[in-house]
Design a protein around this motif. Sequence first.
Motif, PDB file in Angstrom:
ATOM      1  N   GLN A  35       0.179  11.008  -2.898  1.00  0.00           N
ATOM      2  CA  GLN A  35      -0.258  11.654  -1.660  1.00  0.00           C
ATOM      3  C   GLN A  35       0.943  12.153  -0.858  1.00  0.00           C
TER       4      GLN A  35
ATOM      5  N   THR B 129      -0.888   5.766  -5.750  1.00  0.00           N
ATOM      6  CA  THR B 129      -1.727   6.695  -4.993  1.00  0.00           C
ATOM      7  C   THR B 129      -1.010   7.174  -3.739  1.00  0.00           C
ATOM      8  N   ALA B 130      -0.359   6.273  -3.026  1.00  0.00           N
ATOM      9  CA  ALA B 130       0.367   6.656  -1.813  1.00  0.00           C
ATOM     10  C   ALA B 130       1.556   7.545  -2.148  1.00  0.00           C
TER      11      ALA B 130
ATOM     12  N   GLN C  12       0.831  -1.207   0.000  1.00  0.00           N
ATOM     13  CA  GLN C  12       0.000   0.000   0.000  1.00  0.00           C
ATOM     14  C   GLN C  12       0.864   1.255   0.000  1.00  0.00           C
ATOM     15  N   ALA C  13       1.951   1.249   0.741  1.00  0.00           N
ATOM     16  CA  ALA C  13       2.831   2.416   0.807  1.00  0.00           C
ATOM     17  C   ALA C  13       3.544   2.655  -0.514  1.00  0.00           C
TER      18      ALA C  13
END
Length: 75
Positions: free
Chosen positions: A41, A37-38, A32-33
Amino acid sequence: MDLSFRFDRDIAVMTAIPTELAVLMVGVAVRQAASPTAQLQALLARTTAADALLAPAHGAFNHATETALTGWQEQ
């Protein structure tokens, strides 16, 4: 009604999770990291200066309210 929180000293508390589950959770967090998208962000978060939001040039958190109050006091 007794809402106090207390531990029963004669009961063992099991907080350990299985190793396989811990490895799976770390792997999910890493994926996820590393997602696009991460990363986007994180880039956006770096470009926004928190100091500019907390200490604006005009000196008030809400400029319109400050102007209305100052105008009211001068009358």
